[in-house]
Design a protein around this motif. Structure first.
Motif, PDB file in Angstrom:
ATOM      1  N   GLN A   1      45.815  43.466  39.913  1.00 13.76           N
ATOM      2  CA  GLN A   1      45.176  42.774  41.030  1.00 13.76           C
ATOM      3  C   GLN A   1      45.717  41.347  41.128  1.00 13.76           C
ATOM      4  O   GLN A   1      45.031  40.388  40.783  1.00 13.76           O
ATOM      5  N   PRO A   2      46.962  41.200  41.603  1.00 12.47           N
ATOM      6  CA  PRO A   2      47.523  39.854  41.725  1.00 12.47           C
ATOM      7  C   PRO A   2      46.788  39.063  42.796  1.00 12.47           C
ATOM      8  O   PRO A   2      46.110  39.642  43.653  1.00 12.47           O
ATOM      9  N   PRO A   3      46.906  37.743  42.739  1.00  7.10           N
ATOM     10  CA  PRO A   3      46.242  36.927  43.768  1.00  7.10           C
ATOM     11  C   PRO A   3      46.780  37.264  45.156  1.00  7.10           C
ATOM     12  O   PRO A   3      47.937  37.641  45.309  1.00  7.10           O
ATOM     13  N   GLY A   4      45.892  37.128  46.132  1.00  6.78           N
ATOM     14  CA  GLY A   4      46.276  37.370  47.517  1.00  6.78           C
ATOM     15  C   GLY A   4      45.915  36.161  48.369  1.00  6.78           C
ATOM     16  O   GLY A   4      45.820  35.039  47.862  1.00  6.78           O
TER      17      GLY A   4
ATOM     18  N   SER B   1      41.767  46.017  47.574  1.00  2.00           N
ATOM     19  CA  SER B   1      42.302  46.925  46.552  1.00  2.00           C
ATOM     20  C   SER B   1      41.526  46.827  45.242  1.00  2.00           C
ATOM     21  O   SER B   1      41.488  47.788  44.468  1.00  2.00           O
ATOM     22  N   PHE B   2      40.896  45.691  44.981  1.00  2.00           N
ATOM     23  CA  PHE B   2      40.077  45.543  43.782  1.00  2.00           C
ATOM     24  C   PHE B   2      38.934  46.556  43.802  1.00  2.00           C
ATOM     25  O   PHE B   2      38.700  47.284  42.842  1.00  2.00           O
ATOM     26  N   TYR B   3      38.238  46.613  44.927  1.00  2.00           N
ATOM     27  CA  TYR B   3      37.116  47.533  45.068  1.00  2.00           C
ATOM     28  C   TYR B   3      37.597  48.983  45.165  1.00  2.00           C
ATOM     29  O   TYR B   3      36.959  49.888  44.628  1.00  2.00           O
ATOM     30  N   ASP B   4      38.719  49.191  45.836  1.00  2.00           N
ATOM     31  CA  ASP B   4      39.294  50.533  45.916  1.00  2.00           C
ATOM     32  C   ASP B   4      39.622  51.069  44.525  1.00  2.00           C
ATOM     33  O   ASP B   4      39.363  52.234  44.225  1.00  2.00           O
TER      34      ASP B   4
ATOM     35  N   ILE C   1      41.210  51.149  36.328  1.00  3.97           N
ATOM     36  CA  ILE C   1      40.687  49.902  35.772  1.00  3.97           C
ATOM     37  C   ILE C   1      41.439  48.713  36.365  1.00  3.97           C
ATOM     38  O   ILE C   1      42.660  48.618  36.233  1.00  3.97           O
ATOM     39  N   PRO C   2      40.721  47.797  37.018  1.00  3.53           N
ATOM     40  CA  PRO C   2      41.391  46.626  37.582  1.00  3.53           C
ATOM     41  C   PRO C   2      41.879  45.687  36.472  1.00  3.53           C
ATOM     42  O   PRO C   2      41.171  45.453  35.491  1.00  3.53           O
ATOM     43  N   VAL C   3      43.081  45.184  36.647  1.00  7.60           N
ATOM     44  CA  VAL C   3      43.635  44.182  35.738  1.00  7.60           C
ATOM     45  C   VAL C   3      43.693  42.880  36.527  1.00  7.60           C
ATOM     46  O   VAL C   3      44.405  42.790  37.527  1.00  7.60           O
ATOM     47  N   VAL C   4      42.897  41.897  36.100  1.00  7.35           N
ATOM     48  CA  VAL C   4      42.806  40.629  36.813  1.00  7.35           C
ATOM     49  C   VAL C   4      43.448  39.516  35.996  1.00  7.35           C
ATOM     50  O   VAL C   4      43.584  39.618  34.781  1.00  7.35           O
ATOM     51  N   PHE C   5      43.830  38.455  36.696  1.00  6.72           N
ATOM     52  CA  PHE C   5      44.541  37.352  36.066  1.00  6.72           C
ATOM     53  C   PHE C   5      43.751  36.057  36.085  1.00  6.72           C
ATOM     54  O   PHE C   5      44.262  35.003  35.748  1.00  6.72           O
ATOM     55  N   ARG C   6      42.482  36.154  36.491  1.00  6.62           N
ATOM     56  CA  ARG C   6      41.555  35.026  36.409  1.00  6.62           C
ATOM     57  C   ARG C   6      40.148  35.583  36.327  1.00  6.62           C
ATOM     58  O   ARG C   6      39.872  36.673  36.809  1.00  6.62           O
ATOM     59  N   GLU C   7      39.267  34.820  35.676  1.00 12.73           N
ATOM     60  CA  GLU C   7      37.876  35.249  35.573  1.00 12.73           C
ATOM     61  C   GLU C   7      36.939  34.051  35.555  1.00 12.73           C
ATOM     62  O   GLU C   7      35.865  34.088  34.988  1.00 12.73           O
ATOM     63  N   ASP C   8      37.359  32.988  36.229  1.00 14.39           N
ATOM     64  CA  ASP C   8      36.533  31.787  36.306  1.00 14.39           C
ATOM     65  C   ASP C   8      35.335  32.015  37.218  1.00 14.39           C
ATOM     66  O   ASP C   8      35.250  33.015  37.924  1.00 14.39           O
ATOM     67  N   ASP C   9      34.399  31.081  37.180  1.00 11.12           N
ATOM     68  CA  ASP C   9      33.162  31.212  37.962  1.00 11.12           C
ATOM     69  C   ASP C   9      33.414  31.338  39.454  1.00 11.12           C
ATOM     70  O   ASP C   9      32.742  32.116  40.136  1.00 11.12           O
ATOM     71  N   LEU C  10      34.372  30.585  39.988  1.00 12.84           N
ATOM     72  CA  LEU C  10      34.668  30.660  41.422  1.00 12.84           C
ATOM     73  C   LEU C  10      35.106  32.071  41.804  1.00 12.84           C
ATOM     74  O   LEU C  10      34.661  32.622  42.814  1.00 12.84           O
ATOM     75  N   PHE C  11      35.955  32.662  40.987  1.00  9.59           N
ATOM     76  CA  PHE C  11      36.404  34.033  41.238  1.00  9.59           C
ATOM     77  C   PHE C  11      35.230  35.006  41.162  1.00  9.59           C
ATOM     78  O   PHE C  11      35.031  35.833  42.046  1.00  9.59           O
ATOM     79  N   LEU C  12      34.425  34.881  40.124  1.00  8.03           N
ATOM     80  CA  LEU C  12      33.289  35.783  39.949  1.00  8.03           C
ATOM     81  C   LEU C  12      32.289  35.675  41.098  1.00  8.03           C
ATOM     82  O   LEU C  12      31.743  36.680  41.553  1.00  8.03           O
ATOM     83  N   GLU C  13      32.041  34.466  41.575  1.00  2.00           N
ATOM     84  CA  GLU C  13      31.088  34.268  42.670  1.00  2.00           C
ATOM     85  C   GLU C  13      31.545  34.914  43.966  1.00  2.00           C
ATOM     86  O   GLU C  13      30.731  35.242  44.825  1.00  2.00           O
ATOM     87  N   GLN C  14      32.850  35.083  44.131  1.00  2.00           N
ATOM     88  CA  GLN C  14      33.386  35.674  45.354  1.00  2.00           C
ATOM     89  C   GLN C  14      33.315  37.196  45.358  1.00  2.00           C
ATOM     90  O   GLN C  14      33.487  37.823  46.395  1.00  2.00           O
ATOM     91  N   LEU C  15      33.088  37.791  44.203  1.00  2.00           N
ATOM     92  CA  LEU C  15      33.058  39.248  44.117  1.00  2.00           C
ATOM     93  C   LEU C  15      31.734  39.785  44.652  1.00  2.00           C
ATOM     94  O   LEU C  15      30.670  39.201  44.418  1.00  2.00           O
TER      95      LEU C  15
END
Length: 124
Positions: free
Chosen positions: A3-6, A13-16, A23-37
């Motif tokens: 799941q590269p940045p877009g 595609s993350f939800y798909d 299994i999604p492979v992400v390259f960030r897991e900071d609070d801003l990213f988490l809040e957007q999910l």
């Protein structure tokens, strides 16, 4: 599923990938990213994804080699979590035999989030 940045912090595609059992492979897991999910107050995405820090990739580390080191027990746990949470990304159909009003889905979770947001603003 990488799941590269877009253009935005989250991508369809993350939800798909969750719905399809990849299994999604992400390259960030900071609070801003988490809040957007979607439904981040209900879903613990750490249970689902594999996190590889972006700077590790920039240093030339082979992503495939990192993923090969993930043990089978971790993969099984993440797939079980995806199966448990995948229903959250479905919109209910009316009158379907498998429809359940007790199980959370995209519509009920969206309405709950909206209600919580409105309620929080009126309390202030």
């Amino acid at each position: 599923c990488l799941q590269p940045p877009g253009d935005t912090l989250t991508r369809k595609s993350f939800y798909d990938s969750i719905r399809l059992g990849c299994i999604p492979v992400v390259f960030r897991e900071d609070d801003l990213f988490l809040e957007q999910l979607a439904f981040s107050k209900v879903i613990d995405y750490h249970d689902i994804w594999i996190y590889i820090p972006e700077d590790v990739i920039r240093n030339g580390t082979n992503v495939v080699e990192i993923l090969r080191k993930v043990d089978e027990a971790t993969i099984v746990r993440k797939r079980e979590a995806m199966l448990r949470y995948s229903k959250h990304f479905l919109f209910p159909s009316t009158g379907g035999m498998n429809a359940s009003v007790d199980e959370p889905n995209s519509l009920s979770l969206t309405l709950q989030d909206l209600y919580s947001s409105v309620r929080a603003k009126t309390i202030l």
